[in-house]
Design an enzyme around this catalytic site. Structure first.
Site, PDB file in Angstrom:
ATOM      1  N   ILE A  12     -44.522 -43.829 -32.301  1.00  0.00           N
ATOM      2  CA  ILE A  12     -44.654 -45.276 -32.513  1.00  0.00           C
ATOM      3  C   ILE A  12     -45.898 -45.569 -33.367  1.00  0.00           C
ATOM      4  CG2 ILE A  12     -44.937 -47.523 -31.371  1.00  0.00           C
ATOM      5  CD1 ILE A  12     -42.181 -46.289 -30.854  1.00  0.00           C
ATOM      6  N   GLU A  31     -56.512 -41.098 -32.564  1.00  0.00           N
ATOM      7  CA  GLU A  31     -55.712 -40.305 -31.620  1.00  0.00           C
ATOM      8  C   GLU A  31     -56.661 -39.498 -30.743  1.00  0.00           C
ATOM      9  OE1 GLU A  31     -52.561 -39.629 -30.390  1.00  0.00           O
ATOM     10  OE2 GLU A  31     -53.750 -38.215 -29.209  1.00  0.00           O
ATOM     11  N   ALA A  46     -34.744 -35.699 -27.918  1.00  0.00           N
ATOM     12  CA  ALA A  46     -34.528 -35.757 -29.369  1.00  0.00           C
ATOM     13  C   ALA A  46     -33.211 -36.410 -29.762  1.00  0.00           C
ATOM     14  CB  ALA A  46     -34.632 -34.358 -29.976  1.00  0.00           C
ATOM     15  N   ILE A  47     -32.724 -37.285 -28.912  1.00  0.00           N
ATOM     16  CA  ILE A  47     -31.438 -37.916 -29.214  1.00  0.00           C
ATOM     17  C   ILE A  47     -31.642 -39.297 -29.842  1.00  0.00           C
ATOM     18  CG2 ILE A  47     -29.383 -38.930 -28.108  1.00  0.00           C
ATOM     19  CD1 ILE A  47     -29.392 -36.460 -26.320  1.00  0.00           C
ATOM     20  N   HIS A  49     -30.146 -42.407 -29.688  1.00  0.00           N
ATOM     21  CA  HIS A  49     -29.174 -43.004 -28.772  1.00  0.00           C
ATOM     22  C   HIS A  49     -28.342 -44.081 -29.459  1.00  0.00           C
ATOM     23  CE1 HIS A  49     -30.485 -40.941 -25.203  1.00  0.00           C
ATOM     24  NE2 HIS A  49     -31.731 -41.276 -25.415  1.00  0.00           N
ATOM     25  N   VAL A 172     -60.010 -43.442 -27.335  1.00  0.00           N
ATOM     26  CA  VAL A 172     -60.551 -44.803 -27.239  1.00  0.00           C
ATOM     27  C   VAL A 172     -60.942 -45.076 -25.791  1.00  0.00           C
ATOM     28  CG1 VAL A 172     -59.953 -47.251 -27.434  1.00  0.00           C
ATOM     29  CG2 VAL A 172     -59.283 -45.638 -29.233  1.00  0.00           C
ATOM     30  N   ARG A 310     -42.354 -39.426 -19.134  1.00  0.00           N
ATOM     31  CA  ARG A 310     -41.959 -40.745 -19.646  1.00  0.00           C
ATOM     32  C   ARG A 310     -42.980 -41.802 -19.224  1.00  0.00           C
ATOM     33  NH1 ARG A 310     -37.929 -38.248 -16.825  1.00  0.00           N
ATOM     34  NH2 ARG A 310     -35.918 -37.828 -17.810  1.00  0.00           N
ATOM     35  N   GLU A 336     -40.761 -45.876 -23.216  1.00  0.00           N
ATOM     36  CA  GLU A 336     -40.057 -44.667 -22.763  1.00  0.00           C
ATOM     37  C   GLU A 336     -38.720 -44.618 -23.502  1.00  0.00           C
ATOM     38  OE1 GLU A 336     -38.967 -44.889 -18.604  1.00  0.00           O
ATOM     39  OE2 GLU A 336     -38.589 -47.021 -18.727  1.00  0.00           O
TER      40      GLU A 336
HETATM   41  C1  FAD Z   1     -38.440 -36.463 -20.954  1.00  0.00           C
HETATM   42  C2  FAD Z   1     -38.261 -37.470 -22.050  1.00  0.00           C
HETATM   43  C3  FAD Z   1     -37.048 -37.566 -22.741  1.00  0.00           C
HETATM   44  C4  FAD Z   1     -36.872 -38.515 -23.735  1.00  0.00           C
HETATM   45  N1  FAD Z   1     -35.731 -38.496 -24.485  1.00  0.00           N
HETATM   46  C5  FAD Z   1     -35.568 -39.406 -25.481  1.00  0.00           C
HETATM   47  C6  FAD Z   1     -34.429 -39.366 -26.312  1.00  0.00           C
HETATM   48  O1  FAD Z   1     -33.607 -38.456 -26.238  1.00  0.00           O
HETATM   49  N2  FAD Z   1     -34.278 -40.352 -27.221  1.00  0.00           N
HETATM   50  C7  FAD Z   1     -35.167 -41.371 -27.351  1.00  0.00           C
HETATM   51  O2  FAD Z   1     -34.932 -42.267 -28.137  1.00  0.00           O
HETATM   52  N3  FAD Z   1     -36.304 -41.379 -26.638  1.00  0.00           N
HETATM   53  C8  FAD Z   1     -36.533 -40.419 -25.718  1.00  0.00           C
HETATM   54  N4  FAD Z   1     -37.676 -40.397 -24.984  1.00  0.00           N
HETATM   55  C9  FAD Z   1     -38.682 -41.428 -25.236  1.00  0.00           C
HETATM   56  C10 FAD Z   1     -39.556 -41.110 -26.422  1.00  0.00           C
HETATM   57  O3  FAD Z   1     -39.973 -39.768 -26.428  1.00  0.00           O
HETATM   58  C11 FAD Z   1     -40.772 -42.032 -26.342  1.00  0.00           C
HETATM   59  O4  FAD Z   1     -40.334 -43.342 -26.156  1.00  0.00           O
HETATM   60  C12 FAD Z   1     -41.621 -41.994 -27.594  1.00  0.00           C
HETATM   61  O5  FAD Z   1     -41.948 -40.671 -27.921  1.00  0.00           O
HETATM   62  C13 FAD Z   1     -42.867 -42.822 -27.331  1.00  0.00           C
HETATM   63  O6  FAD Z   1     -43.747 -42.686 -28.393  1.00  0.00           O
HETATM   64  P1  FAD Z   1     -45.207 -43.283 -28.283  1.00  0.00           P
HETATM   65  O7  FAD Z   1     -45.807 -43.114 -29.621  1.00  0.00           O
HETATM   66  O8  FAD Z   1     -45.151 -44.634 -27.663  1.00  0.00           O
HETATM   67  O9  FAD Z   1     -45.923 -42.400 -27.175  1.00  0.00           O
HETATM   68  P2  FAD Z   1     -46.596 -40.956 -27.277  1.00  0.00           P
HETATM   69  O10 FAD Z   1     -45.797 -40.014 -28.066  1.00  0.00           O
HETATM   70  O11 FAD Z   1     -46.906 -40.575 -25.871  1.00  0.00           O
HETATM   71  O12 FAD Z   1     -47.926 -41.214 -28.091  1.00  0.00           O
HETATM   72  C14 FAD Z   1     -49.023 -41.902 -27.551  1.00  0.00           C
HETATM   73  C15 FAD Z   1     -50.265 -41.295 -28.132  1.00  0.00           C
HETATM   74  O13 FAD Z   1     -51.382 -42.049 -27.722  1.00  0.00           O
HETATM   75  C16 FAD Z   1     -52.460 -41.154 -27.503  1.00  0.00           C
HETATM   76  N5  FAD Z   1     -53.437 -41.830 -26.647  1.00  0.00           N
HETATM   77  C17 FAD Z   1     -53.320 -42.134 -25.335  1.00  0.00           C
HETATM   78  N6  FAD Z   1     -54.454 -42.736 -24.903  1.00  0.00           N
HETATM   79  C18 FAD Z   1     -55.290 -42.822 -25.963  1.00  0.00           C
HETATM   80  C19 FAD Z   1     -56.605 -43.307 -26.131  1.00  0.00           C
HETATM   81  N7  FAD Z   1     -57.294 -43.851 -25.128  1.00  0.00           N
HETATM   82  N8  FAD Z   1     -57.185 -43.211 -27.351  1.00  0.00           N
HETATM   83  C20 FAD Z   1     -56.512 -42.663 -28.399  1.00  0.00           C
HETATM   84  N9  FAD Z   1     -55.244 -42.157 -28.275  1.00  0.00           N
HETATM   85  C21 FAD Z   1     -54.641 -42.247 -27.078  1.00  0.00           C
HETATM   86  C22 FAD Z   1     -51.794 -39.959 -26.850  1.00  0.00           C
HETATM   87  O14 FAD Z   1     -52.583 -38.799 -26.934  1.00  0.00           O
HETATM   88  C23 FAD Z   1     -50.504 -39.867 -27.638  1.00  0.00           C
HETATM   89  O15 FAD Z   1     -50.613 -39.009 -28.749  1.00  0.00           O
HETATM   90  C24 FAD Z   1     -37.900 -39.429 -24.021  1.00  0.00           C
HETATM   91  C25 FAD Z   1     -39.138 -39.306 -23.364  1.00  0.00           C
HETATM   92  C26 FAD Z   1     -39.322 -38.312 -22.422  1.00  0.00           C
HETATM   93  C27 FAD Z   1     -40.666 -38.136 -21.807  1.00  0.00           C
END
Ligand code: FAD
Length: 483
Positions: A12, A31, A46-47, A49, A172, A310, A336
């Site tokens: 994201i 990060e 990795a789907i 959806h 952060v 998640r 999630e």
């Molecule tokens: C088991 C599982 C299965 C899933 N399967 C699917 C799927 O098949 N299809 C689908 O669409 N979605 C799926 N998802 C959901 C998807 O993986 C997530 O919604 C997506 O990766 C979220 O991305 P993000 O960037 O919000 O979070 P993250 O990838 O968790 O990134 C957040 C980042 O913020 C950083 N961070 C945290 N706190 C701080 C701080 N204080 N200062 C600086 N950096 C910080 C972390 O280190 C991390 O790198 C799944 C998730 C899980 C766990």
């Protein structure tokens, strides 16, 4: 002083960064880990959806369906592997058929096209290796699979090429309003900005709750998986789900874009947001439920297991957009599943909202194209000869299981937001992701990383911090020279 600070380098944060790079804005991403893509975005199913599963009129439904429709363009611009392999939600008893009808209706309300219920014969024609106890399935033609880390890294590389600054090892610790600007304290120093975008995944509640009275809370939910060797590629074509439960989409069997297969994930609420250990209980559950779809899961060909956590939000939906009581503070909270699928739509929305509020203009020279590192394993003989002729390092295979060359490893370190750790190289090239799980390639990978970064082998880590690859005593004893 930046115009926008993004907190978090998951899919994201990196997608938002790329979309902000379309504007004439000065943008930084902070990060906390030693690399981007160290959170949920590296360990999921990795789907892409289809959008039938999210409750209608939720943000999950909205961004899932919109995001799904953006994948072709994004993956083609960023040169990321994507396959529209379809999804099947399978019922293994007649009693599950009404639930399939419900899911189909729900999907249609969400705006998903091409959903249909298919019978046993059609399922077996499509998936000859599925359990014979299957009765019916929801066929989801817009279901796909993608490489989640390549997608995240590609977004980051393209953002960096278009001017976004990335700070890793920058946790952060405080966000506060200071006059008309935001002051963001981090392990890499204090930054100020006009706007902040919170993409901190499992910690998105902590960041939001520092600045807003509209608090939410994340409950970590762990999912455990098996990865099955590539020799089983082709066993299943579609991603095969079982009926969803209140904890999520259930345990599935799915091919990956790289040819391996995943069985999982479980769903277990835990207290520690960082506890990505696998457990005997969780893996036993994945095996038990996975076997309903794939009767004889080849356990001798499990190459590894892993867990992802998640970011389940107590609002049971994504928290997206500007906080009502904190102008120019934007959230991507509780993202999630289906967050990976939703990422192109969430990233675009957040970037456009912040840009509009800041009165930013589109940048004229934004270049949306990013090329991946040319992969030796995918080249024809002729292409291989050409690659070697232009770079001798293409002739040196470092990872034998995945056929990764020294040239690819060096490129992964030299690129924008390049690899700095063994896991960083792994996610950019697939070294160590094959059958031997890094048994052969690790020493050579360490050596290349040292040469590229000018560091001692004793400084090389698996994923930053204390995760050192070598122990000083053992290293000295082995006659190594770490000077
Ligand atoms: C088991 C599982 C299965 C899933 N399967 C699917 C799927 O098949 N299809 C689908 O669409 N979605 C799926 N998802 C959901 C998807 O993986 C997530 O919604 C997506 O990766 C979220 O991305 P993000 O960037 O919000 O979070 P993250 O990838 O968790 O990134 C957040 C980042 O913020 C950083 N961070 C945290 N706190 C701080 C701080 N204080 N200062 C600086 N950096 C910080 C972390 O280190 C991390 O790198 C799944 C998730 C899980 C766990």
């Amino acid at each position: 002083m930046f115009d926008v600070i993004i907190i978090g380098g998951g899919v994201i944060g990196c997608t938002t960064a790329r979309n902000l790079a379309r504007y004439d804005l000065n943008v930084a991403l902070l990060e906390k880990a030693s690399d981007i893509c160290e959170g949920q975005s590296k360990a999921n199913t990795a789907i892409v959806h289809g959008g039938y599963d999210a409750k209608p009129h939720t943000l999950k439904a909205k961004y899932n369906v919109t995001g799904n429709g953006m994948f072709d363009k994004v993956c083609s611009e960023l040169d990321v592997p994507l396959k529209w392999n379809t999804s099947l939600v399978a019922a293994f008893s007649e009693s599950g058929i009404p639930k399939l009808e419900e899911l189909k209706h729900q999907g249609e309300v969400n705006g998903v096209h091409g959903l249909s219920i298919i019978g046993r014969d059609e399922i077996i024609r499509r998936e000859p290796n599925i359990s014979r106890s299957v009765c019916a399935a929801l066929l989801v033609t817009n279901g796909g699979i993608v490489c989640p880390y390549e997608l995240t890294i590609a977004n980051a590389e393209n953002a960096a090429e278009n001017g976004v600054r990335f700070y890793r090892n920058a946790p952060v610790t405080k966000v506060e309003k200071d006059g008309g600007q935001w002051r963001v304290q981090s392990g890499a120093g204090t930054f100020t900005s006009r706007a902040v975008i919170n993409c901190a995944g499992l910690y998105s509640d902590v960041i939001n709750n520092m600045v807003s009275e509209n608090k939410f809370h994340i409950k970590p939910r762990r999912g455990e998986y098996y990865i099955i060797d590539k020799s089983y590629a082709g066993t299943f074509n579609a991603s095969i789900f079982q009926l969803p439960t209140k904890m999520g989409k259930g345990i599935l069997v799915t091919p990956t874009v790289d040819g391996t297969l995943l069985v999982g994930p479980t769903a277990e609420d835990i207290d520690d947001r960082d506890d990505t250990r696998t457990t005997s209980g969780g893996l036993a559950k994945a095996l038990k439920f996975g076997s309903a779809t794939w009767e004889h899961i080849p356990m001798r060909d499990v190459i590894t297991t892993f867990a992802g956590i998640r970011a389940h939000c107590d609002r049971d939906d994504f928290v997206i957009g500007e906080a009502q009581d904190a102008p120019l503070f934007f959230n991507a909270g509780g993202v999630e599943s289906p967050g990976l699928t939703s990422s192109p739509a969430i990233g675009e929305y957040l970037a456009d909202s912040a840009a509009e509020k800041l009165g930013a203009k589109a940048k004229k020279n934004f270049n949306p194209i990013r090329k991946s590192i040319p992969k030796f394993r995918e080249m024809t003989d002729r292409e291989r000869a050409q690659a070697i002729a232009s770079d001798q390092d293409y002739a040196k295979i470092v990872c034998r299981c995945e056929t990764v060359t020294e040239a690819e490893i060096r490129a992964s370190i030299r690129r924008p937001v390049g690899a700095r750790t063994i896991d960083g190289i792994k996610r950019r090239t697939r070294t160590g992701m094959g059958r031997c799980q890094a048994g052969f390639c690790t020493p050579a990978t360490i050596k290349i990383l040292c040469e590229e970064l000018g560091i001692s082998p004793l400084e090389v880590t698996k994923f930053g911090g204390e995760s050192k690859m070598l122990d000083r005593y053992l290293f000295d004893k082995g006659g190594g020279n770490h000077a």
